[in-house]
Scaffold this motif. Sequence first.
Motif, PDB file in Angstrom:
ATOM      1  N   ALA A   1       0.834  -1.202   0.000  1.00 35.91           N
ATOM      2  CA  ALA A   1       0.000   0.000   0.000  1.00 35.91           C
ATOM      3  C   ALA A   1       0.869   1.252   0.000  1.00 35.91           C
ATOM      4  N   LYS A   2       0.675   2.076  -1.005  1.00 32.94           N
ATOM      5  CA  LYS A   2       1.338   3.381  -1.071  1.00 32.94           C
ATOM      6  C   LYS A   2       0.417   4.384  -0.391  1.00 32.94           C
ATOM      7  N   LEU A   3       0.841   4.875   0.771  1.00 27.77           N
ATOM      8  CA  LEU A   3      -0.030   5.674   1.628  1.00 27.77           C
ATOM      9  C   LEU A   3      -0.015   7.143   1.226  1.00 27.77           C
ATOM     10  N   GLU A   4      -0.709   7.436   0.131  1.00 28.40           N
ATOM     11  CA  GLU A   4      -0.776   8.813  -0.360  1.00 28.40           C
ATOM     12  C   GLU A   4      -1.574   9.724   0.565  1.00 28.40           C
ATOM     13  N   PHE A   5      -2.410   9.123   1.416  1.00 21.60           N
ATOM     14  CA  PHE A   5      -3.186   9.964   2.339  1.00 21.60           C
ATOM     15  C   PHE A   5      -2.335  10.541   3.464  1.00 21.60           C
ATOM     16  N   THR A   6      -1.042  10.186   3.509  1.00 20.81           N
ATOM     17  CA  THR A   6      -0.156  10.784   4.512  1.00 20.81           C
ATOM     18  C   THR A   6       0.436  12.106   4.033  1.00 20.81           C
ATOM     19  N   ASN A   7       0.052  12.545   2.836  1.00 15.40           N
ATOM     20  CA  ASN A   7       0.419  13.892   2.411  1.00 15.40           C
ATOM     21  C   ASN A   7      -0.231  14.908   3.356  1.00 15.40           C
TER      22      ASN A   7
ATOM     23  N   PRO B   1     -12.895   5.855   1.792  1.00 12.15           N
ATOM     24  CA  PRO B   1     -13.646   4.904   0.967  1.00 12.15           C
ATOM     25  C   PRO B   1     -13.049   4.613  -0.391  1.00 12.15           C
ATOM     26  N   SER B   2     -12.445   5.595  -1.069  1.00  8.29           N
ATOM     27  CA  SER B   2     -11.855   5.291  -2.375  1.00  8.29           C
ATOM     28  C   SER B   2     -10.645   4.379  -2.222  1.00  8.29           C
TER      29      SER B   2
ATOM     30  N   HIS C   1       2.713 -20.180 -12.036  1.00 15.40           N
ATOM     31  CA  HIS C   1       3.915 -19.610 -12.623  1.00 15.40           C
ATOM     32  C   HIS C   1       5.127 -19.922 -11.739  1.00 15.40           C
ATOM     33  N   SER C   2       5.436 -21.170 -11.600  1.00 18.34           N
ATOM     34  CA  SER C   2       6.580 -21.659 -10.802  1.00 18.34           C
ATOM     35  C   SER C   2       6.602 -20.983  -9.436  1.00 18.34           C
ATOM     36  N   THR C   3       7.736 -20.411  -9.093  1.00 22.11           N
ATOM     37  CA  THR C   3       7.888 -19.846  -7.744  1.00 22.11           C
ATOM     38  C   THR C   3       7.733 -18.327  -7.736  1.00 22.11           C
ATOM     39  N   HIS C   4       7.353 -17.751  -8.850  1.00 29.62           N
ATOM     40  CA  HIS C   4       7.266 -16.292  -8.912  1.00 29.62           C
ATOM     41  C   HIS C   4       6.135 -15.769  -8.029  1.00 29.62           C
ATOM     42  N   THR C   5       6.467 -14.809  -7.175  1.00 28.99           N
ATOM     43  CA  THR C   5       5.465 -14.134  -6.351  1.00 28.99           C
ATOM     44  C   THR C   5       5.206 -12.756  -6.941  1.00 28.99           C
ATOM     45  N   PHE C   6       3.967 -12.534  -7.344  1.00 33.32           N
ATOM     46  CA  PHE C   6       3.611 -11.243  -7.928  1.00 33.32           C
ATOM     47  C   PHE C   6       3.606 -10.161  -6.849  1.00 33.32           C
ATOM     48  N   GLN C   7       3.812  -8.936  -7.294  1.00 31.07           N
ATOM     49  CA  GLN C   7       3.797  -7.807  -6.382  1.00 31.07           C
ATOM     50  C   GLN C   7       2.817  -6.750  -6.903  1.00 31.07           C
ATOM     51  N   SER C   8       1.808  -6.452  -6.101  1.00 30.36           N
ATOM     52  CA  SER C   8       0.816  -5.447  -6.461  1.00 30.36           C
ATOM     53  C   SER C   8       0.961  -4.225  -5.561  1.00 30.36           C
ATOM     54  N   VAL C   9       0.883  -3.054  -6.155  1.00 27.60           N
ATOM     55  CA  VAL C   9       0.923  -1.796  -5.405  1.00 27.60           C
ATOM     56  C   VAL C   9      -0.449  -1.146  -5.513  1.00 27.60           C
ATOM     57  N   VAL C  10      -1.035  -0.806  -4.370  1.00 30.64           N
ATOM     58  CA  VAL C  10      -2.328  -0.106  -4.358  1.00 30.64           C
ATOM     59  C   VAL C  10      -2.095   1.324  -3.890  1.00 30.64           C
ATOM     60  N   ILE C  11      -2.676   2.273  -4.619  1.00 30.46           N
ATOM     61  CA  ILE C  11      -2.543   3.676  -4.256  1.00 30.46           C
ATOM     62  C   ILE C  11      -3.708   4.047  -3.341  1.00 30.46           C
ATOM     63  N   LEU C  12      -3.421   4.243  -2.054  1.00 33.51           N
ATOM     64  CA  LEU C  12      -4.451   4.616  -1.078  1.00 33.51           C
ATOM     65  C   LEU C  12      -4.458   6.136  -0.976  1.00 33.51           C
ATOM     66  N   ASN C  13      -5.474   6.742  -1.566  1.00 35.16           N
ATOM     67  CA  ASN C  13      -5.457   8.166  -1.865  1.00 35.16           C
ATOM     68  C   ASN C  13      -6.123   9.055  -0.821  1.00 35.16           C
ATOM     69  N   ASP C  14      -6.970   8.496   0.048  1.00 30.43           N
ATOM     70  CA  ASP C  14      -7.730   9.391   0.935  1.00 30.43           C
ATOM     71  C   ASP C  14      -7.696   8.934   2.381  1.00 30.43           C
ATOM     72  N   SER C  15      -7.895   9.888   3.283  1.00 32.08           N
ATOM     73  CA  SER C  15      -7.839   9.635   4.721  1.00 32.08           C
ATOM     74  C   SER C  15      -9.239   9.530   5.305  1.00 32.08           C
ATOM     75  N   CYS C  16      -9.407   8.624   6.270  1.00 38.29           N
ATOM     76  CA  CYS C  16     -10.721   8.454   6.917  1.00 38.29           C
ATOM     77  C   CYS C  16     -11.115   9.675   7.732  1.00 38.29           C
ATOM     78  N   LYS C  17     -10.158  10.532   8.042  1.00 42.88           N
ATOM     79  CA  LYS C  17     -10.447  11.690   8.896  1.00 42.88           C
ATOM     80  C   LYS C  17     -11.417  12.661   8.237  1.00 42.88           C
ATOM     81  N   ASN C  18     -11.554  12.576   6.917  1.00 47.43           N
ATOM     82  CA  ASN C  18     -12.491  13.450   6.219  1.00 47.43           C
ATOM     83  C   ASN C  18     -13.864  12.804   6.038  1.00 47.43           C
ATOM     84  N   TYR C  19     -14.079  11.664   6.710  1.00 49.86           N
ATOM     85  CA  TYR C  19     -15.341  10.934   6.527  1.00 49.86           C
ATOM     86  C   TYR C  19     -15.893  10.430   7.858  1.00 49.86           C
TER      87      TYR C  19
END
Length: 460
Positions: free
Chosen positions: A31-37, A274-275, A294-312
């Motif tokens: 998780a890329k915590l963009e809401f920490t801006n 929520p987004s 796919h053999s031993t390959h472990t995929f890596q997914s990055v999710v962009i977490l864009n908003d903070s719960c403090k506004n909701y």
Amino acid sequence: MLPPITDGISESIGLTPMVRLTTENKVNILAKLEFTNPTGSGKDRLAKYILDQHEKKNPFESRDSTAKRTLIIPTTGNLGISLATLAAKRKYRIIAIIPERTSNDRIALLKALGVEILRSPNEVRPEAPESAYSVATKLAEQLTDAAVMDETKLRDLTAYHDLAEEILQQTKLAVDYVFVGVESGATLTGIAQYLKKKIPGVKVIGVEPTESILSDKEHHRVTRSDWKIEDMGSNFMPISLDSSLVDEWIKVSDQEAYSSARRLIKEQGILCGPSSGAVMAAAARHAASTSSDHSTHTFQSVVILNDSCKNYTCTLLSDDWLFENNLADDLITSELEYVSQNRYRAASVEDLQLPAAVTISPASLVSYALDLMLEREYSQLPVINNSNRKLVGYISMASLQDNLDRGNVQLSDTVESCMFAFKKGGVSSNKYQVITPDTSLADLATKYDLISFLHRRQFL
């Protein structure tokens, strides 16, 4: 190394953390915590860039010092908050045109920033006279020295190249999928432009509400576009979205988004909105369906977490609101019902077996109130008017002792001089809730007597 002292919050934008959330079906989800801006949103990056570009093209020195500098922002909320915050010291007039679905928390924040707010219908088409975009254009024509900040028409998305570079460095170029919530498409397009040049095989996945038309190649309007997820989805194709860069689209329901966000808050301590929940729900669903052959390959997914719960706080963080809008899935529903009902087995205040209430008069001496609280081991005493037996306030042991230590109160003073008063007509902000023997214990969480009751029932 600690960050340096800066001259403004704009210099604190970016370099957001990345957190490993889970591994599911041989897929690591990061998780890329963009809401920490600074303002709690990834829109800070865009706001800083477009504001700097605007001022380069329109330097203050060339302007009439008496002219109003006005920024008109059609936004669901976050871009308006970001621009208003960054422009706070620059004496702009900010007008935000926001949809009806925007949370009251964000409206309150915009007002605190001095933003003038206009509302637009959720479902209106951009070409309609009442749409945010049409209203913004008309205002810009009528006002002197005004500019419209419309992210849906952006083509220069350099603002998000820094975000993409941070993802590359934090993952050491080991990233297979990137999940981005799409509204204007600016974030996704900017990230995809940069990443695909560095890692040709990376897949960029767009996430939108179920009723949004961004993934619809025919761009048909759906019968319902009044979704609850804020900062995500659209009922038209924005210029800032380059659909050719999207490898896959995943649609997420309101219920999935809000329930996923609540799980991230409770289980991971990730204080997202929520987004962000929608993006996480999409990534989890994608991971569950990803082939593990796919053999031993472990995929890596990055999710962009864009908003903070403090506004909701009045939506996402409100259990009642979630139930009223059917946004809690079965798991979240069962957890909330346990906390609010089953945990206390329908017990009420009467089950606490409290002793008879001890009260004090406003005319009583502070010394008497102090002795009474020490003798009974009370932290507070209700103050009752002798003439009509009405509750007029309360006195607190902690506050009383603090005032005595500071010399603000003497033992010979009356309770009335130092009590917390309940006044009528809105004169005082001190409010109290009437509790009766029938009041549910679910309404008394954190109270001392409730904790004692739970110990007796062996619930804790």
